[in-house]
Write a protein that holds these residues in place. Structure first.
Motif, PDB file in Angstrom:
ATOM      1  N   ARG A 198       0.857  -1.068   0.095  1.00 16.92           N
ATOM      2  CA  ARG A 198      -0.109   0.117  -0.047  1.00 16.92           C
ATOM      3  C   ARG A 198       1.016   1.063  -0.091  1.00 16.92           C
ATOM      4  O   ARG A 198       1.927   1.176   0.521  1.00 16.92           O
ATOM      5  N   VAL A 199       0.490   2.140  -0.620  1.00 18.42           N
ATOM      6  CA  VAL A 199       0.826   3.503  -0.554  1.00 18.42           C
ATOM      7  C   VAL A 199       0.062   4.664  -0.264  1.00 18.42           C
ATOM      8  O   VAL A 199      -1.165   4.529  -0.051  1.00 18.42           O
ATOM      9  N   ALA A 200       0.764   5.942   0.143  1.00 14.56           N
ATOM     10  CA  ALA A 200      -0.226   6.973   0.517  1.00 14.56           C
ATOM     11  C   ALA A 200       0.311   8.248  -0.526  1.00 14.56           C
ATOM     12  O   ALA A 200       1.351   8.349  -0.615  1.00 14.56           O
ATOM     13  N   HIS A 236       2.725   6.837   7.403  1.00 11.77           N
ATOM     14  CA  HIS A 236       1.766   8.006   7.266  1.00 11.77           C
ATOM     15  C   HIS A 236       0.824   8.545   8.170  1.00 11.77           C
ATOM     16  O   HIS A 236       0.580   9.458   8.259  1.00 11.77           O
ATOM     17  N   GLU A 237       0.021   7.333   8.756  1.00  9.07           N
ATOM     18  CA  GLU A 237      -0.882   7.611   9.638  1.00  9.07           C
ATOM     19  C   GLU A 237      -0.390   8.634  10.794  1.00  9.07           C
ATOM     20  O   GLU A 237      -0.943   9.566  11.473  1.00  9.07           O
ATOM     21  N   ARG A 238       0.880   8.093  11.332  1.00 16.39           N
ATOM     22  CA  ARG A 238       1.251   8.763  12.637  1.00 16.39           C
ATOM     23  C   ARG A 238       1.539  10.246  12.145  1.00 16.39           C
ATOM     24  O   ARG A 238       1.317  11.081  12.860  1.00 16.39           O
ATOM     25  N   PHE A 285       0.673  11.980   9.480  1.00 15.31           N
ATOM     26  CA  PHE A 285      -0.635  12.910   8.922  1.00 15.31           C
ATOM     27  C   PHE A 285      -1.661  13.198  10.134  1.00 15.31           C
ATOM     28  O   PHE A 285      -2.093  14.392  10.151  1.00 15.31           O
ATOM     29  N   ALA A 286      -1.573  12.318  11.401  1.00 14.63           N
ATOM     30  CA  ALA A 286      -2.456  12.808  12.532  1.00 14.63           C
ATOM     31  C   ALA A 286      -2.038  14.112  13.377  1.00 14.63           C
ATOM     32  O   ALA A 286      -2.844  14.817  13.583  1.00 14.63           O
ATOM     33  N   ALA A 287      -0.525  14.062  13.140  1.00 19.12           N
ATOM     34  CA  ALA A 287      -0.066  15.319  13.681  1.00 19.12           C
ATOM     35  C   ALA A 287      -0.052  16.695  12.931  1.00 19.12           C
ATOM     36  O   ALA A 287      -0.030  17.754  13.165  1.00 19.12           O
ATOM     37  N   VAL A 288      -0.001  16.365  11.588  1.00 17.54           N
ATOM     38  CA  VAL A 288       0.296  17.442  10.494  1.00 17.54           C
ATOM     39  C   VAL A 288      -0.636  17.981  10.058  1.00 17.54           C
ATOM     40  O   VAL A 288      -1.410  19.134   9.865  1.00 17.54           O
ATOM     41  N   ARG A 289      -1.879  17.271  10.079  1.00 11.26           N
ATOM     42  CA  ARG A 289      -3.379  17.570   9.379  1.00 11.26           C
ATOM     43  C   ARG A 289      -4.008  18.815  10.236  1.00 11.26           C
ATOM     44  O   ARG A 289      -4.392  19.945   9.486  1.00 11.26           O
ATOM     45  N   PRO A 290      -4.015  18.885  11.791  1.00  9.32           N
ATOM     46  CA  PRO A 290      -4.478  20.210  12.063  1.00  9.32           C
ATOM     47  C   PRO A 290      -3.813  21.460  11.913  1.00  9.32           C
ATOM     48  O   PRO A 290      -4.089  22.462  12.002  1.00  9.32           O
ATOM     49  N   ARG A 304      -5.097   6.272  -0.080  1.00  8.41           N
ATOM     50  CA  ARG A 304      -4.069   5.240   0.230  1.00  8.41           C
ATOM     51  C   ARG A 304      -4.275   3.936  -0.166  1.00  8.41           C
ATOM     52  O   ARG A 304      -4.698   2.783   0.309  1.00  8.41           O
ATOM     53  N   PRO A 305      -4.041   3.915  -1.448  1.00  4.74           N
ATOM     54  CA  PRO A 305      -4.339   2.605  -2.175  1.00  4.74           C
ATOM     55  C   PRO A 305      -3.554   1.652  -2.140  1.00  4.74           C
ATOM     56  O   PRO A 305      -2.112   1.858  -1.797  1.00  4.74           O
ATOM     57  N   SER A 306      -3.827   0.289  -2.311  1.00  2.78           N
ATOM     58  CA  SER A 306      -3.194  -0.812  -2.337  1.00  2.78           C
ATOM     59  C   SER A 306      -2.394  -0.738  -3.540  1.00  2.78           C
ATOM     60  O   SER A 306      -3.052  -0.110  -4.443  1.00  2.78           O
ATOM     61  N   THR A 307      -1.383  -1.707  -3.798  1.00  2.00           N
ATOM     62  CA  THR A 307      -0.606  -1.366  -4.754  1.00  2.00           C
ATOM     63  C   THR A 307      -1.366  -2.149  -6.032  1.00  2.00           C
ATOM     64  O   THR A 307      -1.057  -2.119  -7.310  1.00  2.00           O
ATOM     65  N   ALA A 308      -2.574  -2.914  -5.939  1.00  2.21           N
ATOM     66  CA  ALA A 308      -3.381  -3.424  -6.974  1.00  2.21           C
ATOM     67  C   ALA A 308      -4.266  -2.611  -7.394  1.00  2.21           C
ATOM     68  O   ALA A 308      -4.946  -2.862  -8.492  1.00  2.21           O
ATOM     69  N   ARG A 309      -4.289  -1.286  -6.952  1.00  3.86           N
ATOM     70  CA  ARG A 309      -5.204  -0.223  -7.308  1.00  3.86           C
ATOM     71  C   ARG A 309      -4.583   1.079  -7.924  1.00  3.86           C
ATOM     72  O   ARG A 309      -5.411   1.883  -8.299  1.00  3.86           O
ATOM     73  N   PHE A 310      -3.304   0.904  -8.443  1.00  4.54           N
ATOM     74  CA  PHE A 310      -2.724   1.927  -9.300  1.00  4.54           C
ATOM     75  C   PHE A 310      -1.797   1.420 -10.310  1.00  4.54           C
ATOM     76  O   PHE A 310      -1.141   0.262 -10.171  1.00  4.54           O
ATOM     77  N   GLU A 311      -1.394   2.164 -11.157  1.00  5.53           N
ATOM     78  CA  GLU A 311      -0.418   1.889 -12.163  1.00  5.53           C
ATOM     79  C   GLU A 311       0.287   3.066 -12.836  1.00  5.53           C
ATOM     80  O   GLU A 311      -0.082   4.485 -12.549  1.00  5.53           O
TER      81      GLU A 311
END
Length: 345
Positions: free
Chosen positions: A40-42, A105-107, A109-114, A128-135
């Motif tokens: 997965r990537v973000a 990414h989740e850690r 983003f939780a701090a940076v988003r606000p 945040r797609p799985s690698t099966a969902r992008f090309e």
């Protein structure tokens, strides 16, 4: 010649035809090769819009703070910055950050988003797609965008240079029609608007790099090809919703020194991959782009120095997050939400 789909994601194809037997593409192209351990990537798009000709102090401070945060231990593996003027006349700066570790990414983003969403005009759009969902697809060996996380490209691949090739390069497309779900909707209204995403929402980032061109080639690109490309991008920006394009941005990359690089890219949110396919195959604006590109490439042949790439993502609903603070109603996914009689979304 390789398949665009890596062996660890390959399966029997039932949902799409693939290239015809014996297909030989007329020119080489390559895809990013991710390690099987990357599942997965973000992709996070941090945007800020403003009216003034000069960058306001709050924007300069926010961008500097974001740059500093990107250098944190959990920060992204790749950061790009680009800018454009949108359909409502707002100057907009977009910072694109990529991760190949969702937990990092989740850690982060939780701090940076606000901190990022500090005032009117700020927004964030995340997939945040799985690698099966992008090309990805590249005309050369210069890596851009999410491919920086892979670090390596394939050999020449066969699934390109025909209509529908993007669908054949998305691993999930081997067995899934990738049909769209219910349209986006605002789930938290007011000055701070959170948009619920849409299953199988499609995002394309499609780029052009004319850094290495000079002389007649540079003139040909800037005078003959780029204006037609810009017209197509403007059509999608201003009229795309009628054909399934929720929003389109035609951005120019900003270099590390703050000046514009000789790179642009279109960033488009689409109702579905099928809608994107139809525009690419049938619409006059894309036919004009394709025609000029083919004229350019056939004139220059292998000597062409223009570099092209794209990345296409078809994201599940739970892989999406959109938040807009005091942004105009056509911004990003806000433009996909129906307007009621009071003009609110």
């Amino acid at each position: 010649m390789e398949s665009a789909i890596p062996p660890h994601l390959a399966t029997d194809r039932t949902a799409a035809p693939g290239p015809r037997p014996g297909w030989q593409p007329p020119y080489p192209s390559f895809v990013a090769r991710f390690a099987p351990s990357v599942t997965r990537v973000a992709m996070a798009y941090f945007g800020v819009q403003y009216r003034s000709d000069n960058e306001p102090a709050i924007v300069r401070t926010a961008l500097a703070d974001l740059d500093a945060a990107c250098a944190d231990a959990d920060g992204p593996g790749r950061v790009d910055r680009a800018a454009y003027v949108d359909e409502a006349g707002f100057r907009t700066v977009v910072t694109i950050a990529y991760w190949d570790d969702p937990a990092r990414h989740e850690r982060w983003f939780a701090a940076v988003r606000p901190r990022w969403l500090r005032a009117d005009g700020f927004f964030v759009e995340v997939l945040r797609p799985s690698t099966a969902r992008f090309e990805t697809l590249f005309s050369n060996d210069r890596i851009e965008g999410v491919a920086h996380l892979a670090g390596t490209l394939s050999g020449e691949v066969r699934e390109h240079a025909y209509w529908g090739g993007a669908r054949d390069r998305v691993p999930l497309g081997q067995r899934d029609r990738l049909d769209p779900g219910a349209p986006p909707a605002v789930v938290d209204d007011g000055q701070r608007r959170v948009v619920r995403g849409q299953h199988n929402l499609c995002l394309i980032r499609s780029g052009q790099d004319w850094t290495d061109t000079d002389g007649d080639e540079r003139r040909m690109y800037l005078d003959e090809v780029e204006p037609v490309l810009r017209a197509g991008m403007d059509f999608l920006r201003d009229h795309g919703r009628a054909i399934g394009c929720y929003a389109n941005r035609y951005l120019r990359v900003v270099g590390a020194d703050g000046t514009f690089a000789d790179k642009t890219f279109g960033m488009s949110w689409w109702r579905s991959l099928a809608d994107l396919d139809r525009w690419a195959k049938d619409h006059p604006t894309h036919k004009a782009i394709f025609g000029q590109a083919m004229k350019y490439l056939s004139t220059l042949g292998p000597a062409a120095r223009l570099r092209l790439y794209h990345e296409v993502t078809v994201a599940a609903a739970d892989e999406q997050y959109f938040e807009y603070v005091g942004c105009h109603p056509g911004t990003g996914l806000l433009g996909a939400v129906a307007v009621d009689e009071a003009g609110r979304r």
